[in-house]
Design a protein around this motif. Structure first.
Motif, PDB file in Angstrom:
ATOM      1  N   THR A 250       0.833  -1.202   0.000  1.00  0.00           N
ATOM      2  CA  THR A 250       0.000   0.000   0.000  1.00  0.00           C
ATOM      3  C   THR A 250       0.868   1.253   0.000  1.00  0.00           C
ATOM      4  N   VAL A 251       0.689   2.081  -1.014  1.00  0.00           N
ATOM      5  CA  VAL A 251       1.444   3.329  -1.129  1.00  0.00           C
ATOM      6  C   VAL A 251       0.457   4.479  -1.281  1.00  0.00           C
ATOM      7  N   ILE A 252       0.629   5.490  -0.456  1.00  0.00           N
ATOM      8  CA  ILE A 252      -0.186   6.706  -0.554  1.00  0.00           C
ATOM      9  C   ILE A 252       0.721   7.853  -0.984  1.00  0.00           C
ATOM     10  N   VAL A 253       0.379   8.484  -2.094  1.00  0.00           N
ATOM     11  CA  VAL A 253       1.069   9.708  -2.527  1.00  0.00           C
ATOM     12  C   VAL A 253       0.025  10.816  -2.433  1.00  0.00           C
ATOM     13  N   PRO A 254      -0.001  11.544  -1.322  1.00  0.00           N
ATOM     14  CA  PRO A 254      -1.104  12.486  -1.088  1.00  0.00           C
ATOM     15  C   PRO A 254      -1.005  13.735  -1.962  1.00  0.00           C
ATOM     16  N   GLU A 255      -2.117  14.420  -2.085  1.00  0.00           N
ATOM     17  CA  GLU A 255      -2.106  15.717  -2.755  1.00  0.00           C
ATOM     18  C   GLU A 255      -1.123  16.642  -2.031  1.00  0.00           C
ATOM     19  N   HIS A 256      -0.419  17.450  -2.801  1.00  0.00           N
ATOM     20  CA  HIS A 256       0.597  18.380  -2.294  1.00  0.00           C
ATOM     21  C   HIS A 256       1.822  17.636  -1.767  1.00  0.00           C
ATOM     22  N   TYR A 257       2.029  16.390  -2.220  1.00  0.00           N
ATOM     23  CA  TYR A 257       3.165  15.580  -1.761  1.00  0.00           C
ATOM     24  C   TYR A 257       4.501  16.269  -1.984  1.00  0.00           C
ATOM     25  N   GLU A 258       4.575  17.101  -3.027  1.00  0.00           N
ATOM     26  CA  GLU A 258       5.867  17.707  -3.386  1.00  0.00           C
ATOM     27  C   GLU A 258       6.257  18.853  -2.459  1.00  0.00           C
ATOM     28  N   VAL A 259       5.328  19.342  -1.626  1.00  0.00           N
ATOM     29  CA  VAL A 259       5.637  20.428  -0.684  1.00  0.00           C
ATOM     30  C   VAL A 259       5.246  20.024   0.742  1.00  0.00           C
ATOM     31  N   ALA A 260       5.263  18.722   1.021  1.00  0.00           N
ATOM     32  CA  ALA A 260       4.803  18.236   2.331  1.00  0.00           C
ATOM     33  C   ALA A 260       5.646  18.791   3.479  1.00  0.00           C
ATOM     34  N   ASN A 261       6.949  19.001   3.244  1.00  0.00           N
ATOM     35  CA  ASN A 261       7.792  19.553   4.311  1.00  0.00           C
ATOM     36  C   ASN A 261       7.297  20.924   4.750  1.00  0.00           C
ATOM     37  N   ALA A 262       6.964  21.765   3.767  1.00  0.00           N
ATOM     38  CA  ALA A 262       6.480  23.107   4.100  1.00  0.00           C
ATOM     39  C   ALA A 262       5.123  23.032   4.771  1.00  0.00           C
ATOM     40  N   VAL A 263       4.278  22.071   4.367  1.00  0.00           N
ATOM     41  CA  VAL A 263       2.988  21.869   5.030  1.00  0.00           C
ATOM     42  C   VAL A 263       3.210  21.475   6.488  1.00  0.00           C
ATOM     43  N   GLY A 264       4.159  20.548   6.714  1.00  0.00           N
ATOM     44  CA  GLY A 264       4.464  20.123   8.079  1.00  0.00           C
ATOM     45  C   GLY A 264       4.974  21.265   8.929  1.00  0.00           C
ATOM     46  N   ALA A 265       5.802  22.110   8.330  1.00  0.00           N
ATOM     47  CA  ALA A 265       6.296  23.274   9.069  1.00  0.00           C
ATOM     48  C   ALA A 265       5.134  24.157   9.501  1.00  0.00           C
ATOM     49  N   ALA A 266       4.206  24.399   8.578  1.00  0.00           N
ATOM     50  CA  ALA A 266       3.071  25.275   8.890  1.00  0.00           C
ATOM     51  C   ALA A 266       2.174  24.681   9.975  1.00  0.00           C
ATOM     52  N   MET A 267       2.160  23.343  10.100  1.00  0.00           N
ATOM     53  CA  MET A 267       1.261  22.688  11.050  1.00  0.00           C
ATOM     54  C   MET A 267       1.895  22.372  12.395  1.00  0.00           C
ATOM     55  N   ALA A 268       3.195  22.523  12.517  1.00  0.00           N
ATOM     56  CA  ALA A 268       3.879  22.170  13.762  1.00  0.00           C
ATOM     57  C   ALA A 268       3.380  23.026  14.923  1.00  0.00           C
ATOM     58  N   ALA A 269       3.460  22.459  16.106  1.00  0.00           N
ATOM     59  CA  ALA A 269       3.001  23.160  17.309  1.00  0.00           C
ATOM     60  C   ALA A 269       4.081  23.070  18.385  1.00  0.00           C
ATOM     61  N   VAL A 270       3.775  23.590  19.547  1.00  0.00           N
ATOM     62  CA  VAL A 270       4.761  23.718  20.620  1.00  0.00           C
ATOM     63  C   VAL A 270       4.623  22.577  21.623  1.00  0.00           C
ATOM     64  N   GLU A 271       5.746  22.021  22.025  1.00  0.00           N
ATOM     65  CA  GLU A 271       5.794  21.115  23.170  1.00  0.00           C
ATOM     66  C   GLU A 271       7.154  21.290  23.834  1.00  0.00           C
ATOM     67  N   GLU A 272       7.154  21.515  25.129  1.00  0.00           N
ATOM     68  CA  GLU A 272       8.393  21.683  25.892  1.00  0.00           C
ATOM     69  C   GLU A 272       8.419  20.690  27.043  1.00  0.00           C
ATOM     70  N   ARG A 273       9.607  20.131  27.299  1.00  0.00           N
ATOM     71  CA  ARG A 273       9.772  19.132  28.352  1.00  0.00           C
ATOM     72  C   ARG A 273      10.900  19.551  29.297  1.00  0.00           C
ATOM     73  N   VAL A 274      10.678  19.349  30.576  1.00  0.00           N
ATOM     74  CA  VAL A 274      11.697  19.610  31.591  1.00  0.00           C
ATOM     75  C   VAL A 274      11.757  18.391  32.500  1.00  0.00           C
ATOM     76  N   THR A 275      12.970  17.886  32.743  1.00  0.00           N
ATOM     77  CA  THR A 275      13.132  16.708  33.602  1.00  0.00           C
ATOM     78  C   THR A 275      13.920  17.076  34.855  1.00  0.00           C
ATOM     79  N   ALA A 276      13.749  16.264  35.893  1.00  0.00           N
ATOM     80  CA  ALA A 276      14.437  16.499  37.165  1.00  0.00           C
ATOM     81  C   ALA A 276      14.594  15.181  37.904  1.00  0.00           C
ATOM     82  N   LEU A 277      15.468  15.198  38.918  1.00  0.00           N
ATOM     83  CA  LEU A 277      15.731  14.004  39.730  1.00  0.00           C
ATOM     84  C   LEU A 277      15.695  14.349  41.212  1.00  0.00           C
TER      85      LEU A 277
END
Length: 539
Positions: A415-442
């Motif tokens: 099964t192979v999916i080649v979605p619409e706008h496949y040639e600019v998917a990186n830029a689409v992903g950039a536009a859709m990215a959101a914020v997540e921040e993590r802080v760890t401690a001991l």
């Protein structure tokens, strides 16, 4: 209409998309060749290609790029000074003007050898004229960062160069990898600063007045002020954005995402909308870092990968060249083969015919078929093994992907999916990215004082009561994660705090080792898997 402008600067093309913020619909898209000597030129051309409407209200601009990754792989980082506190880490380090000063913090966060400030002043004076940035690294600085911070303060008083400390980039143990990460980060600061300034000038020229962000290697957003200080967080930014864009365009929560660009093919697995992080951090070129990134498999096959004749047979070299169809004279490329067969028409096919004739005495059609078979075999070797381990759809994106992966579907039936706008998917992903921040401690036992020690963000604080120590780090991590997410521009934040007691079984008894606390502040649906900390002395 409120929109997001997504821009991906890759090795071959710079892509731009205009995304409607509410519906996530791609409204406009454009591509322009990446101008390596001045990346802002390619960015400007791609933006102009969108033919933006003044009525469109751009809420934010988001970038993804391979700039930091390429600089590390190609050894193009700027001259850096490294000041190591105490003993040297075991293992090879990136090139740097290096100095070693006295000082030591032990695993419990106690200062056991005072910092020799006179040595720091002397080292800074000797190194500063030869470098563009400083890195500071000391063993166990994640348990107590006071000595690293003291060195940083001295350097900043001595010169105007940027300075980065190991504990500011990673809270994990692993002295060698943390030092590598710190040196590489310092070497990238001037490079990313030049890029960011060029982008800001370009956006101003286009009359775009909106906050600008960049996708980090873990798929989350960062403000430009953050990237200016920690440019190494942008390594593998492009592949992370491609995964986000591919999932959205395909409408899937599971898939083997394959991004075939001009230089490489990057692939990663997403199951149940979960992006798995690399187990011990991103590895770039010869260097293992402690930077969170998506777990990406990379092979040297792209649309511009060189094909030469070896003993009369077409062979992929892994080297990126200008395709013959665009006037290149260094052999053929997969893009040229598609021009020859008529599967793609973008440039000059006659130039490809001449390049094929120059490379072989065989019948041209047979030679091209053999070269195409080599490409398909590489894809089968590198990608289908992932599909066989996880039989979920292959989501193929990137300008050359459609033709090659449709051939893979025809040959294998997978099964192979080649979605619409496949040639600019990186830029689409950039536009859709959101914020997540993590802080760890001991929180760990303090046998000397019959109590407990809390370690968070380079702080070391003692408590008599375990519950009090745990409550302290929970509050600290929650506050720090929320503040970091807000600093990245997240308007609505939810914070979760996770707490895990680590014990060792001795017969029928249990011995308390430590409590690990992690706070996650996010405004995203993309889940990320984290890995356990590694041993501090691992070479």
């Amino acid at each position: 209409m409120q929109t997001v402008l997504g821009i991906d600067t890759g090795g071959t093309y710079t892509d731009a998309v205009l995304l409607e913020q509410k519906t996530k619909k791609v409204l406009k898209k454009a591509k322009s060749p990446t101008t390596r000597d001045n990346l802002a030129v390619g960015i400007g051309k791609s933006i102009r290609g969108l033919c933006l409407d003044p009525a469109d209200t751009i809420e934010k601009v988001v970038l993804s790029t391979t700039l930091a990754t390429n600089a590390i792989v190609e050894g193009e980082g700027r001259p850096t000074g490294l000041i190591i506190i105490g003993e040297l880490p075991k293992g090879e380090l990136p090139d740097a003007h290096r100095a070693q000063v006295k000082g030591k913090v032990n695993i419990k966060g106690k200062e056991v050898i005072p910092l020799d400030t006179a040595q720091v002043i002397e080292a800074c004076a000797a190194i500063a004229p030869q470098v563009q940035a400083f890195a500071v690294s000391g063993m166990m600085s994640v348990r107590n960062a006071s000595q690293e911070l003291a060195v940083k303060d001295i350097i900043k008083k001595q010169c105007a160069l940027p300075v980065v400390c190991g504990h500011e980039l990673s809270s994990q143990l692993g002295f060698h990898d943390r030092t590598v990460t710190t040196v590489l980060n310092a070497s990238l600061i001037p490079i990313l600063e030049d890029f960011i300034r060029a982008v800001e000038v370009t956006l101003a020229d286009q009359s775009i007045d909106a906050p600008v962000y960049m996708v980090k290697g873990d798929g989350n957003l960062a403000s430009l002020s953050f990237i200016r200080e920690k440019p190494i967080e942008s390594i593998l930014s492009g592949p992370a954005a491609s995964i986000i864009g591919a999932l959205s365009l395909a409408g899937c929560g599971d898939g083997v995402v394959v991004d075939m660009g001009g230089t490489t093919t990057d692939s990663g697995i997403v199951l149940d909308n979960t992006l798995t992080l690399a187990p011990i951090g991103a590895r770039v070129g010869d260097w293992q870092t402690q930077i969170d990134s998506a777990q990406i498999n990379t092979c040297g096959l792209g649309g511009d990968t060189q094909i030469i004749a070896v003993d009369g047979h077409p062979t992929l070299t892994g080297r990126r060249v200008l395709p013959a169809c665009r006037g290149g004279r260094d052999g053929l490329t997969p893009t040229d083969l598609l021009h020859y067969t008529g599967d793609f028409e973008g440039w000059d096919r006659e130039l490809v015919v001449g390049a094929v004739d120059a490379q072989t005495d065989k019948a041209p059609d047979a030679y091209v078929d053999e070269a195409a078979a080599q490409i398909l075999e590489t894809i089968r070797t590198e990608v289908l093994s992932l599909y066989e381990a996880h039989p979920v759809p292959i989501i193929a994106i990137g300008a050359p992907a459609k033709t090659w992966y449709e051939k893979i579907h025809e040959e294998t039936g997978c099964t192979v999916i080649v979605p619409e706008h496949y040639e600019v998917a990186n830029a689409v992903g950039a536009a859709m990215a959101a914020v997540e921040e993590r802080v760890t401690a001991l929180v760990r036992p303090d046998e000397e004082n019959d109590g407990y020690v809390a370690h968070v963000a380079g702080q070391c604080r003692s408590f008599k009561d375990k519950a009090e120590a745990v409550d302290f780090v929970k509050q600290e991590t929650e506050a720090r994660a929320a503040a970091a997410a807000k600093a990245q521009g997240a308007p609505d934040i939810s914070v979760q705090v996770f707490c895990d007691d680590i014990v060792e079984k001795i017969g029928w008894r249990e011995r308390y080792i430590e409590t690990r606390v992690k706070a996650v502040a996010k405004a995203t649906t993309l889940k990320l898997k984290m890995q356990e900390e590694k041993d501090e002395r691992r070479p």
